[in-house]
Design a protein around this motif. Sequence first.
Motif, short mmCIF file in Angstrom:
data_model
loop_
_atom_site.label_atom_id
_atom_site.label_comp_id
_atom_site.label_asym_id
_atom_site.label_seq_id
_atom_site.Cartn_x
_atom_site.Cartn_y
_atom_site.Cartn_z
N LEU A 201 24.51 40.89 35.93
CA LEU A 201 25.02 40.65 35.18
C LEU A 201 26.76 41.68 35.38
O LEU A 201 26.08 42.99 35.74
N GLU A 202 28.02 41.85 35.06
CA GLU A 202 28.85 42.36 35.60
C GLU A 202 29.68 42.68 34.85
O GLU A 202 30.31 41.11 33.86
N GLU A 203 30.70 43.65 34.96
CA GLU A 203 32.15 42.79 33.97
C GLU A 203 33.08 43.05 35.27
O GLU A 203 33.11 43.40 36.03
N PHE A 204 33.53 41.63 35.10
CA PHE A 204 34.82 41.26 35.88
C PHE A 204 36.28 40.94 35.26
O PHE A 204 36.14 40.45 34.18
N LYS B 272 39.33 41.36 30.35
CA LYS B 272 38.09 41.96 31.37
C LYS B 272 36.91 41.18 30.34
O LYS B 272 36.27 41.83 29.08
N ILE B 273 35.25 40.87 31.13
CA ILE B 273 34.71 40.14 30.48
C ILE B 273 33.73 40.25 31.11
O ILE B 273 33.68 40.14 32.25
N SER B 274 32.19 40.32 30.95
CA SER B 274 30.97 40.27 31.33
C SER B 274 30.07 39.20 31.28
O SER B 274 29.88 37.97 30.45
N GLY B 275 29.60 39.20 32.32
CA GLY B 275 28.03 37.54 32.45
C GLY B 275 28.25 38.08 34.35
O GLY B 275 28.73 39.17 34.72
N LYS C 120 29.94 36.51 38.07
CA LYS C 120 30.85 36.53 37.84
C LYS C 120 30.91 34.62 38.07
O LYS C 120 31.51 33.91 37.77
N MET D 235 26.69 33.62 28.04
CA MET D 235 27.50 34.47 27.41
C MET D 235 27.76 35.66 26.59
O MET D 235 28.97 36.20 26.32
#
Length: 551
Positions: free
Chosen positions: A401-404, A437-440, A442, A526
């Motif tokens: 899980l990351e912010e991209f 920017k969203i989190s999930g 990628k 998400m």
Amino acid sequence: MYSTDPLLNEYLFEIINQAQYGITICDPNKEDNPLIFVNETFCKIFGYTKEEVLGKNCRFLQNNEREQINLEKIRKAIKDKTSTTTVLRNYTKNGKLIYNEIKISPIFDKDGTLKYYLGIQKDISDLMAFNNFKNISHIFEEKHIKDTYTLDEIKILLNELSIYQAELLAQNDELLEKEHTLSSLHQEFVSLFKDAPVPFLLVDKNLQILKYNDESDKIFCFSKSKLLVKSMFQFVDKSSISNLVSWITNKHYLKENLDLAMICENSKLNMFKIKAKPYALDNNLLIVSLVDIQMDYIIKQEMRELIEVQNHLAIEKDEIIQKNSRLVSMGEMIDAIAHQWKQPLGIISLRTIFLHQLSEDKQTVDLKDVLECKDAVMSQINHLVSTLEHFRDFLRPNNLLEEFDLQETISSTLILVKDEMMQYNIEISTNFKDEIKISGIKNEFKHVILNILSNAKDIFIEREIENKKILIETFLKNGKVFINIKDNAGGIPEDIIENIFENHISGKKSGTGIGLYMSKKIVEKMGGIIKANNETFDDSKNLGANFSIIL
């Protein structure tokens, strides 16, 4: 009335109005024997105005005490059309208790016809305050302050004692009646308690068992126990004791029941739903009923286990579907790689053939030609490497899980399908309104975008659409992220649009229905939603599908 004064009749009502005692007149010839006259003293005693009482029956003074023993004397006198004197408990307008010594007398006309009832009311509450024999002794002590009494004083004392005696007798009759009623109720309760088809226990606040009925004895064999003191804790499984203590200590039994594991005959463990209520005859005790819910408990346990198995199977099924979806995507990616590498490999091949021909035609090859070929070949090799890196990034397993960056992620996904879309003359345009920017995960999000684009491409080809267009737009609204992917391929068939995200539902003739199903799962993971609708494309008349992702 006999009088020598002719003016007496004129002032008679004023004299009655100022009398020391309350005076009432009621009409027995009217329905419910209503009051038709009350004097001022009556109004002062009970706190009512004349307007509030006239037209009512005197029973309103009794409030809810309509079963006083002395009322029978009043009822009998009215029935027999005779006089009587007794003491009643009456109440003032503000609820204060008054002991009312009342005398009623019938009034007849010359022909002997009953016309009225006269009532004389005397507040004797102060006298009735001496309500035990110690008080009577105290009365005598107060009265016997002299050695001798006049006849009038003795009569007054005897009158007071007779009134008190009448009240004591009336109270004693009431107590005997209540005792008889309570005794009957107790016998009825004992019979119901003993023979009830449901297990009952009578316990104290420490859950010591004081009584039990036959049904509970069948289950727990209390009568066979050698213990002199029996407690509910002796029959409760260790796993339920803390729940029982909390239930009793916090008085939760007043508002909810409790499921309890209890030890029955032969140490058999059984589930019961217990209900407790304060015992009517002693609030320090509790009546506890027990309902056998063992079968319900087993069914619920089996249902929970079945649900767990079903959930496990559903998870396994989703994992299989996800793997299949990824395999399909990998196949599509391999096709895309083939399309993307076809042109660069062709250029490299041509440059290699060109150098070979130069070497055959000339004994020496011009360095300039070699460098030009080298630059052209390296340019194509760099393109191949860049393309390969994008594919490897997409296909690389990554559950982190990351912010991209949303714009960068969509742009890199478009690179994967760029050549294939160009091959089929599909124009893709973007409109990124905000830096988002969203989190999930990628790669999973890329999979969603790629799947929607791939479906649009297949529909374009299947329906032979000209002037093929896709628009991707992103923006922020009310704190949410919106991603719309629109096309002008004719839209989703109306008969499947409501179920388009269900497994094995597809708008394509050759579709498996896995892609959009997995896309929905990914978006929901998400914390978002994905939905589809048909609308005109870019203010034109061409109908198309619009897939909206809201995060």
